[in-house]
Write a protein that holds these residues in place. Structure first.
Motif, mmCIF file in Angstrom:
data_model
loop_
_atom_site.group_PDB
_atom_site.id
_atom_site.type_symbol
_atom_site.label_atom_id
_atom_site.label_comp_id
_atom_site.label_asym_id
_atom_site.label_seq_id
_atom_site.Cartn_x
_atom_site.Cartn_y
_atom_site.Cartn_z
ATOM 1 N N VAL A 122 0.841 -1.194 0.000
ATOM 2 C CA VAL A 122 0.000 0.000 0.000
ATOM 3 C C VAL A 122 0.874 1.240 0.000
ATOM 4 C CG1 VAL A 122 -1.695 1.320 1.327
ATOM 5 C CG2 VAL A 122 -1.979 -1.133 1.068
ATOM 6 N N ASP A 123 1.957 1.229 0.784
ATOM 7 C CA ASP A 123 2.847 2.394 0.855
ATOM 8 C C ASP A 123 3.503 2.712 -0.489
ATOM 9 O OD1 ASP A 123 2.254 2.884 3.506
ATOM 10 O OD2 ASP A 123 3.964 1.726 4.259
ATOM 11 N N ILE A 124 3.864 1.689 -1.253
ATOM 12 C CA ILE A 124 4.443 1.910 -2.589
ATOM 13 C C ILE A 124 3.417 2.616 -3.469
ATOM 14 C CG2 ILE A 124 5.215 0.759 -4.721
ATOM 15 C CD1 ILE A 124 7.388 0.770 -2.586
ATOM 16 N N HIS A 125 2.170 2.160 -3.415
ATOM 17 C CA HIS A 125 1.116 2.796 -4.204
ATOM 18 C C HIS A 125 0.847 4.220 -3.722
ATOM 19 C CE1 HIS A 125 0.030 -0.600 -6.700
ATOM 20 N NE2 HIS A 125 -0.005 -1.372 -5.627
ATOM 21 N N LEU A 126 0.774 4.402 -2.410
ATOM 22 C CA LEU A 126 0.520 5.748 -1.877
ATOM 23 C C LEU A 126 1.624 6.725 -2.278
ATOM 24 C CD1 LEU A 126 -0.833 4.898 1.689
ATOM 25 C CD2 LEU A 126 -2.123 5.885 -0.232
ATOM 26 N N GLY A 127 2.843 6.230 -2.405
ATOM 27 C CA GLY A 127 3.957 7.085 -2.795
ATOM 28 C C GLY A 127 4.071 7.333 -4.287
ATOM 29 N N SER A 128 3.260 6.626 -5.081
ATOM 30 C CA SER A 128 3.375 6.757 -6.539
ATOM 31 C C SER A 128 2.085 7.221 -7.222
ATOM 32 C CB SER A 128 3.836 5.427 -7.139
ATOM 33 O OG SER A 128 2.874 4.422 -6.928
ATOM 34 N N ILE A 129 1.042 7.454 -6.447
ATOM 35 C CA ILE A 129 -0.249 7.905 -6.980
ATOM 36 C C ILE A 129 -0.646 9.180 -6.248
ATOM 37 C CG2 ILE A 129 -2.709 7.347 -7.277
ATOM 38 C CD1 ILE A 129 -1.935 4.376 -7.170
ATOM 39 N N ALA A 130 -1.291 10.078 -6.966
ATOM 40 C CA ALA A 130 -1.794 11.314 -6.344
ATOM 41 C C ALA A 130 -3.157 11.651 -6.935
ATOM 42 C CB ALA A 130 -0.827 12.473 -6.594
ATOM 43 N N ILE A 131 -3.909 12.430 -6.180
ATOM 44 C CA ILE A 131 -5.171 12.984 -6.671
ATOM 45 C C ILE A 131 -4.851 14.372 -7.199
ATOM 46 C CG2 ILE A 131 -7.529 13.664 -6.087
ATOM 47 C CD1 ILE A 131 -6.957 10.611 -5.882
ATOM 48 N N GLU A 132 -5.104 14.590 -8.486
ATOM 49 C CA GLU A 132 -4.733 15.843 -9.148
ATOM 50 C C GLU A 132 -5.554 17.045 -8.691
ATOM 51 O OE1 GLU A 132 -2.285 16.482 -11.937
ATOM 52 O OE2 GLU A 132 -1.518 14.837 -10.707
ATOM 53 N N ASN A 133 -6.844 16.819 -8.426
ATOM 54 C CA ASN A 133 -7.723 17.921 -8.058
ATOM 55 C C ASN A 133 -8.830 17.343 -7.184
ATOM 56 O OD1 ASN A 133 -9.471 20.080 -7.868
ATOM 57 N ND2 ASN A 133 -9.880 20.219 -10.065
ATOM 58 N N ALA A 134 -8.863 17.750 -5.930
ATOM 59 C CA ALA A 134 -9.832 17.193 -4.981
ATOM 60 C C ALA A 134 -11.222 17.793 -5.131
ATOM 61 C CB ALA A 134 -9.328 17.405 -3.560
ATOM 62 N N GLU A 135 -11.333 18.956 -5.717
ATOM 63 C CA GLU A 135 -12.619 19.658 -5.769
ATOM 64 C C GLU A 135 -13.758 18.826 -6.364
ATOM 65 O OE1 GLU A 135 -14.511 23.663 -7.701
ATOM 66 O OE2 GLU A 135 -12.402 23.719 -7.113
ATOM 67 N N PRO A 136 -13.565 18.178 -7.527
ATOM 68 C CA PRO A 136 -14.682 17.402 -8.097
ATOM 69 C C PRO A 136 -15.025 16.145 -7.285
ATOM 70 C CG PRO A 136 -13.029 17.896 -9.769
ATOM 71 C CD PRO A 136 -12.440 18.262 -8.446
ATOM 72 N N ILE A 137 -14.128 15.744 -6.389
ATOM 73 C CA ILE A 137 -14.297 14.512 -5.621
ATOM 74 C C ILE A 137 -15.012 14.770 -4.297
ATOM 75 C CG2 ILE A 137 -12.981 12.766 -4.342
ATOM 76 C CD1 ILE A 137 -10.885 13.033 -6.680
ATOM 77 N N ALA A 138 -14.748 15.908 -3.707
ATOM 78 C CA ALA A 138 -15.249 16.219 -2.367
ATOM 79 C C ALA A 138 -16.767 16.097 -2.288
ATOM 80 C CB ALA A 138 -14.811 17.626 -1.967
ATOM 81 N N GLY A 139 -17.217 15.348 -1.282
ATOM 82 C CA GLY A 139 -18.637 15.217 -1.016
ATOM 83 C C GLY A 139 -19.368 14.196 -1.861
ATOM 84 N N HIS A 140 -18.661 13.426 -2.674
ATOM 85 C CA HIS A 140 -19.305 12.460 -3.580
ATOM 86 C C HIS A 140 -19.029 11.017 -3.178
ATOM 87 C CE1 HIS A 140 -20.749 15.275 -6.626
ATOM 88 N NE2 HIS A 140 -19.646 15.979 -6.373
ATOM 89 N N SER A 141 -19.895 10.137 -3.663
ATOM 90 C CA SER A 141 -19.709 8.693 -3.539
ATOM 91 C C SER A 141 -19.062 8.207 -4.830
ATOM 92 C CB SER A 141 -21.045 7.991 -3.335
ATOM 93 O OG SER A 141 -21.645 8.412 -2.138
ATOM 94 N N ILE A 142 -18.031 7.370 -4.689
ATOM 95 C CA ILE A 142 -17.241 6.959 -5.849
ATOM 96 C C ILE A 142 -17.211 5.440 -5.965
ATOM 97 C CG2 ILE A 142 -14.956 7.023 -6.928
ATOM 98 C CD1 ILE A 142 -14.432 9.605 -5.338
ATOM 99 N N LEU A 143 -17.424 4.947 -7.183
ATOM 100 C CA LEU A 143 -17.217 3.552 -7.513
ATOM 101 C C LEU A 143 -15.810 3.448 -8.089
ATOM 102 C CD1 LEU A 143 -18.564 0.741 -7.712
ATOM 103 C CD2 LEU A 143 -19.123 1.320 -10.081
ATOM 104 N N LEU A 144 -14.927 2.765 -7.394
ATOM 105 C CA LEU A 144 -13.524 2.630 -7.797
ATOM 106 C C LEU A 144 -13.313 1.250 -8.407
ATOM 107 C CD1 LEU A 144 -10.583 3.702 -7.813
ATOM 108 C CD2 LEU A 144 -10.369 2.755 -5.491
ATOM 109 N N LEU A 145 -12.841 1.220 -9.651
ATOM 110 C CA LEU A 145 -12.695 -0.020 -10.408
ATOM 111 C C LEU A 145 -11.240 -0.399 -10.624
ATOM 112 C CD1 LEU A 145 -15.216 0.842 -13.264
ATOM 113 C CD2 LEU A 145 -15.655 -0.609 -11.267
ATOM 114 N N ASP A 146 -10.969 -1.697 -10.534
ATOM 115 C CA ASP A 146 -9.676 -2.249 -10.920
ATOM 116 C C ASP A 146 -9.953 -3.492 -11.756
ATOM 117 O OD1 ASP A 146 -6.944 -2.573 -11.137
ATOM 118 O OD2 ASP A 146 -6.607 -3.029 -9.017
#
Length: 180
Positions: A122-146
Motif C-alpha cells: 500500500v505504501d508503494i502505491h501511496l507514494g506513486s499515486i496522487a489525486i490531481e484535483n480534490a474539488e470534483p471529488i469532495a462530497g461524492h460517492s465513488i465507484l472505484l474499479l480495478d
C-alpha cells in the motif's frame, strides 16, 4: 458472474469473479478451449477490446446506484494513459448518470509490475499515486474499479487517497481476483 466479497484491512472489496492468468493456465496444460470465460473477458478488457468493455459495462451500469462518480485504478506505468479499465469507466459515464474522474487519480512514478516481482505494498502505491484535483471529488460517492486484484493494495491506496481528498464513500470493485 461469480460475485464475492473480500475484506482487506477492514475494507470490503466486491469481486466479480476469479481471474486465472493466461501464462499460468498454459503452464498447467490449458489452452483457449478450456480457458475460463470470465478470465477471457478480463483479458479482452485489458486489451481494450469492445466486447470486454461492453460485457462489464452491461453488468455494472444497472448496479451503479448511488455512486455519482466512477474512477479507475491507474496503471503501474504513468506513461500508459489509456487502458481497458479506464475505457470501462468512460463507458459507464456515458451509460449512466455518473461522472468519470479517472483522470484525477494519477500514477506519477512508475512501479514494477507485481507479476515481475515488484513490491506492491500500500505504501508503494501511496507514494506513486496522487489525486490531481480534490474539488470534483469532495462530497461524492465513488465507484472505484480495478481490472485484476492480486493483493488489493492498489485499490486500498486509491481508496485512501480519494477519501483523503474528501470523498464521502468509496466502493472498491475488482473485475477479477487472481487465482492459481
Amino acid at each position: 458472474m461469480d460475485i464475492s466479497h473480500e475484506s482487506l484491512h477492514g475494507q470490503d472489496i466486491t469481486i466479480l469473479g476469479p481471474y486465472r492468468p493466461w501464462r499460468y493456465h498454459k503452464e498447467q496444460g490449458g489452452d483457449g478451449s478450456n480457458y475460463p470465460s470470465h478470465s477471457g473477458r478480463i483479458l479482452d478488457l485489458k486489451d481494450s477490446k469492445a466486447e470486454g468493455i461492453d460485457y462489464f459495462c452491461t453488468f455494472i451500469s444497472p448496479r451503479i446506484g448511488r455512486y455519482s462518480l466512477v474512477a479507475a485504478v491507474p496503471s503501474h506505468d504513468p506513461a500508459k494513459t489509456v487502458s481497458g479499465i479506464k475505457s470501462l469507466a468512460a463507458k459507464l459515464e456515458a451509460a449512466v448518470n455518473c461522472k468519470n474522474v479517472s483522470s484525477l487519480v494519477v500514477r506519477h512514478t512508475k512501479i514494477q509490475k507485481l507479476a515481475d516481482g515488484g513490491n506492491r505494498s500500500v505504501d508503494i502505491h501511496l507514494g506513486s499515486i496522487a489525486i490531481e484535483n480534490a474539488e470534483p471529488i469532495a462530497g461524492h460517492s465513488i465507484l472505484l474499479l480495478d481490472d485484476v486484484m492480486t493483493t488489493g493494495n492498489s485499490l486500498l491506496a486509491c481508496r485512501k487517497l480519494l477519501l483523503d481528498a474528501g470523498a464521502d464513500l468509496v466502493k472498491c470493485v475488482a473485475l477479477g481476483r487472481t487465482t492459481y
